[in-house]
Enzyme design. Structure first.
Site, short mmCIF file in Angstrom:
data_model
loop_
_atom_site.label_atom_id
_atom_site.label_comp_id
_atom_site.label_asym_id
_atom_site.label_seq_id
_atom_site.Cartn_x
_atom_site.Cartn_y
_atom_site.Cartn_z
N LYS A 1 0.83 -1.22 0.00
CA LYS A 1 0.00 0.00 0.00
C LYS A 1 0.86 1.26 0.00
O LYS A 1 2.02 1.24 0.39
CB LYS A 1 -0.97 -0.02 1.19
CG LYS A 1 -2.15 -0.95 0.89
CD LYS A 1 -3.28 -0.84 1.86
CE LYS A 1 -4.40 -1.78 1.38
NZ LYS A 1 -5.41 -2.01 2.41
N ARG B 1 -3.30 -10.08 4.97
CA ARG B 1 -3.72 -10.15 3.55
C ARG B 1 -2.59 -9.60 2.68
O ARG B 1 -2.25 -8.43 2.80
CB ARG B 1 -5.00 -9.34 3.38
CG ARG B 1 -5.60 -9.38 2.01
CD ARG B 1 -6.89 -8.55 1.96
NE ARG B 1 -7.48 -8.56 0.63
CZ ARG B 1 -7.12 -7.73 -0.34
NH1 ARG B 1 -6.19 -6.83 -0.14
NH2 ARG B 1 -7.71 -7.81 -1.53
N1 HH2 Z 1 -7.40 -3.79 0.88
C1 HH2 Z 1 -7.73 -3.87 -0.41
C2 HH2 Z 1 -8.80 -4.67 -0.83
N2 HH2 Z 1 -9.49 -5.41 0.05
N3 HH2 Z 1 -9.84 -6.15 2.26
C3 HH2 Z 1 -9.53 -6.11 3.56
N4 HH2 Z 1 -10.20 -6.85 4.45
N5 HH2 Z 1 -8.51 -5.31 4.02
C4 HH2 Z 1 -7.78 -4.53 3.19
O1 HH2 Z 1 -6.87 -3.80 3.68
C5 HH2 Z 1 -8.09 -4.55 1.79
C6 HH2 Z 1 -9.16 -5.38 1.36
C7 HH2 Z 1 -6.96 -3.08 -1.42
O2 HH2 Z 1 -5.88 -3.79 -1.91
P1 HH2 Z 1 -5.87 -4.63 -3.29
O3 HH2 Z 1 -6.90 -5.69 -3.31
O4 HH2 Z 1 -4.48 -5.10 -3.52
O5 HH2 Z 1 -6.14 -3.53 -4.38
P2 HH2 Z 1 -7.41 -3.12 -5.24
O6 HH2 Z 1 -8.48 -2.67 -4.30
O7 HH2 Z 1 -6.88 -2.00 -6.10
O8 HH2 Z 1 -7.86 -4.31 -6.03
#
Ligand code: HH2
Length: 263
Positions: free
Chosen positions: A204, A239
């Site tokens: 992040k 995660r």
């Molecule tokens: N962060 C993201 C998405 N889902 N779920 C939980 N429980 N906690 C988090 O911190 C979280 C999440 C964002 O990260 P990512 O899936 O890598 O990116 P994107 O939303 O751009 O797909």
């Protein structure tokens, strides 16, 4: 928890696993690398992301769940804010819903309860399109804690068993660096709420800022450091995109903390 984003626009792995065969390969690779849960997402929730239609999200997620759920040796979670996507994913065999919106979509709590699914409830201030514009809190830890406890209570009253619920402070979701740091340092307090805490900080932007302003692909070491810090502070689900590196680091951390006592 290994991340599998079947999206064109996720902030770090967008576009890599959009095709079904590539998504399936990555899923099995993460199992080999030591993931304990897989989390499939069909909508980016990065700051500024444009929402996708429910139909599009279902088209992205359901085939992946369909091909994996019965075969995977580990539980399959689906990262979605939408009741209809939850319903379809659970029908196809997913066993957990990871919701950045903490089941606030109409009917979401009922769908999770009826299916006896596990759930992660996350705190987010505002919505992804605008949440990073100017987030302000009187006391970020109080606000996050109160919100999560309220949501967990409502879920329990609506028939979701307490031991099916995990909570997540939502790093980067309507939070400046200082808010993320305060929440990180308050993990022992959040753990005391009595539910397993999930932490998602992998690659992040605040990790990039703490590393001096590096891009997402150069944030591995910082992400692993944050994962260890979170585990040391009581988080039970981490995660991540980089499953192998995180798993190896956590295994050593765990052994140093608790392992080999009889040697
Ligand atoms: N962060 C993201 C998405 N889902 N779920 C939980 N429980 N906690 C988090 O911190 C979280 C999440 C964002 O990260 P990512 O899936 O890598 O990116 P994107 O939303 O751009 O797909």
């Amino acid at each position: 928890m290994g991340i599998l984003n079947v999206t064109p626009d996720s902030f770090s792995d967008g576009g890599r696993y959009e095709q079904l065969d590539r998504a399936l390969d990555r899923a099995w690779e993460m199992v080999d690398e030591g993931a304990a849960i897989l989390d499939v997402g069909g909508e980016s929730t990065r700051p500024g992301a444009i929402a996708v239609s429910i139909e599009e999200e279902i088209k992205r997620v359901v085939p992946v769940v369909n091909r994996l759920a019965a075969k995977l040796p580990i539980p399959l979670s689906v990262d979605t804010r939408h009741t209809e996507v939850m319903r379809r994913a659970l029908e196809e065999g997913a066993s957990m819903i990871n919701d950045v919106n903490a089941l606030r979509d109409e009917g979401a709590i009922e769908v999770v309860a009826e299916n006896d699914a596990a759930v992660c409830l996350m705190h987010m201030k505002g919505d992804p399109r605008t949440m990073q514009k100017a987030p302000e809190y009187k006391n970020v830890v109080d606000e996050v804690e109160n919100f999560l406890l309220e949501r967990a209570e409502l879920c329990e009253q609506s028939g979701i068993a307490a031991d099916r619920i995990a909570l997540d402070p939502g790093f980067g979701f309507g939070k400046k660096v200082k808010h993320n740091l305060r929440l990180m340092r308050s993990l022992p307090r959040l753990t005391a709420m009595g539910y397993p805490i999930l932490v998602g900080v992998s690659r992040k932007s605040f990790i990039g800022e703490l590393m001096g302003g590096v891009p997402a692909e150069a944030r591995l070491q910082g992400s692993v450091a944050a994962a260890l810090y979170a585990a040391q502070s009581g988080a039970r689900l981490i995660r991540v995109h980089d499953v192998r590196a995180t798993r190896e680091a956590l295994d050593v951390f765990w052994a140093l903390s608790f392992g080999l006592e009889n040697e």
